[in-house]
Design a protein around this motif. Structure first.
Motif, PDB file in Angstrom:
ATOM      1  N   ALA A 125       0.677  -1.529  -0.369  1.00  0.00           N
ATOM      2  CA  ALA A 125      -0.244  -0.041   0.082  1.00  0.00           C
ATOM      3  C   ALA A 125       0.918   1.612   0.007  1.00  0.00           C
ATOM      4  O   ALA A 125      -0.019   2.125   0.007  1.00  0.00           O
ATOM      5  N   THR A 126       2.002   1.173   0.704  1.00  0.00           N
ATOM      6  CA  THR A 126       2.405   2.198   0.613  1.00  0.00           C
ATOM      7  C   THR A 126       3.027   3.335  -0.764  1.00  0.00           C
ATOM      8  O   THR A 126       3.134   3.641  -1.907  1.00  0.00           O
ATOM      9  N   ASP A 127       3.240   4.602  -0.580  1.00  0.00           N
ATOM     10  CA  ASP A 127       3.248   5.014  -1.639  1.00  0.00           C
ATOM     11  C   ASP A 127       4.269   6.201  -1.886  1.00  0.00           C
ATOM     12  O   ASP A 127       4.882   7.090  -2.493  1.00  0.00           O
ATOM     13  N   GLY A 128       5.468   5.750  -0.876  1.00  0.00           N
ATOM     14  CA  GLY A 128       6.907   5.985  -0.674  1.00  0.00           C
ATOM     15  C   GLY A 128       7.630   4.984  -1.216  1.00  0.00           C
ATOM     16  O   GLY A 128       7.402   4.121  -2.359  1.00  0.00           O
ATOM     17  N   CYS A 129       9.120   5.251  -1.527  1.00  0.00           N
ATOM     18  CA  CYS A 129       9.876   3.934  -2.332  1.00  0.00           C
ATOM     19  C   CYS A 129      10.352   3.290  -1.709  1.00  0.00           C
ATOM     20  O   CYS A 129      10.418   2.772  -0.352  1.00  0.00           O
ATOM     21  N   ARG A 130       9.655   2.015  -2.631  1.00  0.00           N
ATOM     22  CA  ARG A 130       9.808   0.504  -1.888  1.00  0.00           C
ATOM     23  C   ARG A 130      10.789   0.010  -1.730  1.00  0.00           C
ATOM     24  O   ARG A 130      11.128  -0.492  -0.945  1.00  0.00           O
ATOM     25  N   PRO A 163      15.608   6.761  -0.509  1.00  0.00           N
ATOM     26  CA  PRO A 163      14.727   6.804  -1.997  1.00  0.00           C
ATOM     27  C   PRO A 163      15.696   6.192  -2.730  1.00  0.00           C
ATOM     28  O   PRO A 163      17.098   6.649  -3.075  1.00  0.00           O
ATOM     29  N   CYS A 164      15.377   5.127  -3.940  1.00  0.00           N
ATOM     30  CA  CYS A 164      16.430   4.269  -4.186  1.00  0.00           C
ATOM     31  C   CYS A 164      15.790   5.022  -5.642  1.00  0.00           C
ATOM     32  O   CYS A 164      17.020   4.988  -6.594  1.00  0.00           O
ATOM     33  N   GLY A 165      14.625   6.152  -5.892  1.00  0.00           N
ATOM     34  CA  GLY A 165      14.924   6.957  -7.453  1.00  0.00           C
ATOM     35  C   GLY A 165      14.666   5.809  -8.874  1.00  0.00           C
ATOM     36  O   GLY A 165      14.287   6.004 -10.285  1.00  0.00           O
ATOM     37  N   ARG A 166      14.484   4.806  -8.700  1.00  0.00           N
ATOM     38  CA  ARG A 166      14.159   4.005  -9.624  1.00  0.00           C
ATOM     39  C   ARG A 166      13.028   3.399  -9.419  1.00  0.00           C
ATOM     40  O   ARG A 166      11.782   2.292 -10.619  1.00  0.00           O
ATOM     41  N   CYS A 167      12.068   2.458  -8.492  1.00  0.00           N
ATOM     42  CA  CYS A 167      10.811   2.461  -8.670  1.00  0.00           C
ATOM     43  C   CYS A 167       9.323   2.727  -8.883  1.00  0.00           C
ATOM     44  O   CYS A 167       9.854   3.882  -8.873  1.00  0.00           O
ATOM     45  N   ASP A 168       8.293   2.135  -8.770  1.00  0.00           N
ATOM     46  CA  ASP A 168       7.511   3.200  -9.249  1.00  0.00           C
ATOM     47  C   ASP A 168       6.560   4.071  -8.838  1.00  0.00           C
ATOM     48  O   ASP A 168       6.752   4.807  -9.072  1.00  0.00           O
ATOM     49  N   ALA A 169       7.391   4.064  -6.940  1.00  0.00           N
ATOM     50  CA  ALA A 169       6.184   5.379  -6.324  1.00  0.00           C
ATOM     51  C   ALA A 169       7.618   6.164  -6.785  1.00  0.00           C
ATOM     52  O   ALA A 169       6.759   7.630  -6.726  1.00  0.00           O
ATOM     53  N   CYS A 170       8.784   5.988  -6.588  1.00  0.00           N
ATOM     54  CA  CYS A 170       9.972   7.018  -7.126  1.00  0.00           C
ATOM     55  C   CYS A 170       9.567   7.960  -7.914  1.00  0.00           C
ATOM     56  O   CYS A 170       9.595   9.022  -8.214  1.00  0.00           O
ATOM     57  N   THR A 171       9.378   7.181  -9.579  1.00  0.00           N
ATOM     58  CA  THR A 171       9.211   7.436 -10.968  1.00  0.00           C
ATOM     59  C   THR A 171       7.759   7.791 -10.954  1.00  0.00           C
ATOM     60  O   THR A 171       7.996   8.509 -12.142  1.00  0.00           O
TER      61      THR A 171
END
Length: 719
Positions: free
Chosen positions: A471-476, A491-499
């Protein structure tokens, strides 16, 4: 307490100063990993601690970091000093095969002792004794094999140059994949001569598990464990969650997007049934996949692994049986059809991908039934104290070895759960595995109720965390790293939440229709029992050996397994504890009719018999009556119980269940008269079957009463 070195905090120039050893270590690494390979700072720190200082060390580093290089390089250095072979305790045959191949590339002679190469054991022991083996890999289960433990292990441990515990999180019952056999390593460590270094490695351990494993490594040694814990970032992984409404949509999505994914990969499922169903559907869709589970034949499993390693298949559809140690650097994706029980387990499985490529996809397709499956596995926790005490009393009273099947006549646990409990008791010193079974040691034993409850609570917290990950909307990636107590989580900058780039949830209508049709296919075989359980004389039941052919049921059919992702979902609701006793709906009934239509029986049934039931009498009798009308079969009636309470509480193993139903059923006069008028097989209808012994006893009674043959038909198969 364990000594912790900050992850990768010490640069290579400040690592232990031993130029000659460092150069030799670098040379061995290049032989192992190629001419451009260079030791990481923590790799050199660990190698120096093992070889120069003879220490015990725990390395917690991400998958693909190079943990195996540490113990192979250390092995080469120790062998050059004249030390004995390295003993690697390793959990999976897939891991052993990969390690042996890696060792051979570096000129290290490696052998393995496991259940698949029994005929080679003697030759291996002789080569070890002759100094011709550099590395011996053994499974943790082998440590308590009586012959290996008593004959081989003492000499091997005394002469070892290095002991390695791979996937060390399995040592800790706080770990996501605790294995009782791994706890026996404490006994091995306690008995090691002074000066034999020990290395433990894992990619998935939070701070609590790390502390627990490090403290266990200190057993039998006065020196604190060196802990080298690194960051868990996986720069190649693109984490995503695709939340779809049902199994039909998830299958459709898989078939539609599988060709778009990079390279080859793994599709994980939560159950064996789901792995086989999913593989069959994707194959029908033209995708080149294989099923891979713990029940797959070992040779077939190895072929499947090789096909994936060499990109001869698009994917393996696998349970967690394909996990720790499977090494394919260019694995392009990992998809989860259903969520694992914890973020830590999830991190380990997605870590199979992207080790040697710049980009790999890790996609989670959660299911509405995931929590039901988690609940089932949670029911396999350590048994209550009363059950454990009964087991210990039974072993003490026997005065000698008792086999597991014989113990089942006294302890109401299924085979796998009983064996798991005995392994824990063995580790705790309360029982001992010997030739012929198990025996009590007579040592005092305390039921650690608080610890078991705390572990159960930790599991529940992990399940909630897995739901939070979905459910998170943050970096996975940051979420997973925080669950593993990675202090550098960011934050990774690559997951669906980050991008903000998410996979579409739209599915092609034609694919959805194909998935729905496949999921709606009813029918799974019920294998007949052909042999009575061992030791029934202890329960005053005269049943042993083979069941006579004239008393057996034929192969039966169930609408589906309760663990299936198609009909299983509906059947779990229909047969849930507390669900109302009411006739099955038209959709379920029509599916049962389709099962009958597809059944390749030798002779068509001519009559229908219903099983008695204390919980669903209306459902079963009306289902039998309706089948009789639709199929134009004779309504024979129903069997009856010999006592008001029926067979009593449901039992969990074959011996106990057979004992409970042995005298509980009877064929009434009206049923016997109806059978006498028939010339052909009868259907035997029930709601579901688990051990199969109720159907077996009912078929025996019906055959004795004159039935030509008995064809069991149930709504569900337990597993």
């Amino acid at each position: 307490m364990a000594t912790s070195v900050p992850p990768e905090a010490v640069p290579a120039t400040a690592s232990p100063a031993d130029p000659a050893m460092r150069e030799a270590a670098e040379r061995h690494l290049r032989a192992l990993a190629g001419p451009s390979a260079r030791l990481r700072a923590d790799q050199w720190t660990a190698i120096h601690a093992l070889v120069a200082e003879r220490r015990r060390a725990l390395v917690v580093q991400r998958t693909g970091w190079g943990k195996s290089a540490v113990y192979f390089v250390a092995t080469a250095l120790r062998r050059a000093e004249g030390a004995g072979p390295t003993v690697i305790i390793s959990p999976l045959l897939a891991l052993m095969r990969n390690q042996i191949a890696a060792a051979e590339r570096a000129g290290i002679r490696a052998h393995t002792v496991n259940s698949s190469n029994v005929t080679a054991w003697e030759a291996t022991y002789e080569e070890v004794a002759a100094g011709k083996v550099d590395v011996l890999l053994v499974s943790p289960e082998r440590l308590n094999n009586p012959e290996f433990r008593d004959r081989v292990l003492p000499e091997l441990a005394a002469g070892a140059g290095l002991v390695v515990i791979d996937e060390a999180h399995c040592v800790s019952d706080w770990g996501h994949d605790f294995r009782p056999d791994y706890r026996r390593i404490r006994t091995l460590l306690r008995e090691l001569p002074a000066g034999i270094p020990v290395l433990a490695t894992t990619a998935t351990a939070n701070e609590r598990v790390t502390r627990d494993v490090a403290e266990q490594l200190e057993v039998g040694d006065d020196t604190a464990t060196l802990v080298l814990r690194g960051p868990l970032e996986r720069e190649s992984l693109r984490l995503s969650v695709v939340d779809l409404p049902d199994s039909t949509a998830r299958w459709s999505w898989l078939a539609q997007h599988l060709p778009e994914l990079p390279g080859s990969g793994i599709i994980y499922t939560l159950t064996v049934a789901a792995a086989h169903e999913t593989a069959a559907f994707l194959t029908e869709c033209g995708r080149d996949v294989r099923a891979y589970t713990g029940q797959t034949d070992p040779e077939e499993r190895q072929r499947a692994e090789d096909d994936l390693l060499h990109n001869r298949v698009e994917a393996l559809v696998a349970t967690s049986a394909l996990g720790m140690g499977f090494d394919k650097p260019d694995l392009g994706f990992v998809i989860h059809l259903g969520a694992p029980q914890s973020p830590i387990a999830y991190y380990q499985q997605v870590g199979r991908a992207g080790r040697g490529v710049e980009r790999a996809e890790a996609i989670l397709l959660p299911g509405r039934e995931d929590r039901e499956i988690w609940s089932y596995f949670a029911g396999l926790a350590f048994p209550p104290e009363e059950t454990v005490r009964r087991t210990l009393d039974a072993l003490a009273a026997a005065g000698g070895p008792v086999s597991t099947p014989r113990l089942e006549t006294e302890v109401d646990l299924g085979r796998s759960r009983l064996e798991q409990m005995l392994k824990v008791l063995d580790v705790d010193g309360a029982v001992r595995r010997v030739r012929g079974g198990w025996e009590a040691t007579g040592r005092p034993w305390v039921y650690a109720a608080e610890r078991y409850a705390a572990v159960a609570a930790a599991r529940e917290r992990e399940q909630r965390a897995m739901l939070d990950y979905i459910a998170t909307d943050g970096c996975r990636m940051e979420f997973l790293r925080r669950e593993l107590d990675d202090p550098r989580a960011a934050p990774c900058g690559r997951c669906d939440a980050c991008t903000g780039r998410t996979w579409s949830t739209d599915v092609d209508p034609e694919r959805r229709a194909a998935a729905a049709a496949h999921l709606a296919r009813p029918g799974t075989p019920i294998a007949p029992r052909k042999q009575w359980p061992t030791g029934m004389a202890a329960l005053d039941i005269a049943a042993s050996g083979n069941i006579p052919a004239g008393q057996r049921a034929q192969e039966g059919r169930a609408l589906a397994r309760l663990t299936d992702i198609g009909w299983g979902t509906e059947l779990r609701r229909l047969l849930a504890e507390g669900a109302p006793d009411e006739p099955v709906g038209d959709r379920v009934f029509q599916a049962v009719v389709e099962v009958l239509a597809a059944w390749p029986w030798e002779r068509r049934p001519v009559g229908v018999v219903a099983m008695p039931s204390r919980t669903r009498p209306r459902m079963i009798t009306e289902l039998a009556a309706r089948l009789a009308r639709v199929g134009r079969l004779a309504p024979v009636g129903a069997l009856a119980y010999t006592r008001p309470e029926g067979p009593g509480p449901r039992r969990h193993n074959s011996a106990q269940r057979l004992a409970s139903v042995w005298t509980a059923l009877t064929v009434g006069d009206e049923v016997a008269s109806a059978l006498a008028a028939l010339d052909g097989p009868v259907l035997l209808v029930d709601d579901y079957t688990d051990t199969g012994w109720t159907l077996t006893l009912a078929a025996r009674l019906l055959r004795e009463a004159g039935a030509d043959d008995v064809l069991p038909l149930t709504l569900a198969l337990q597993r």
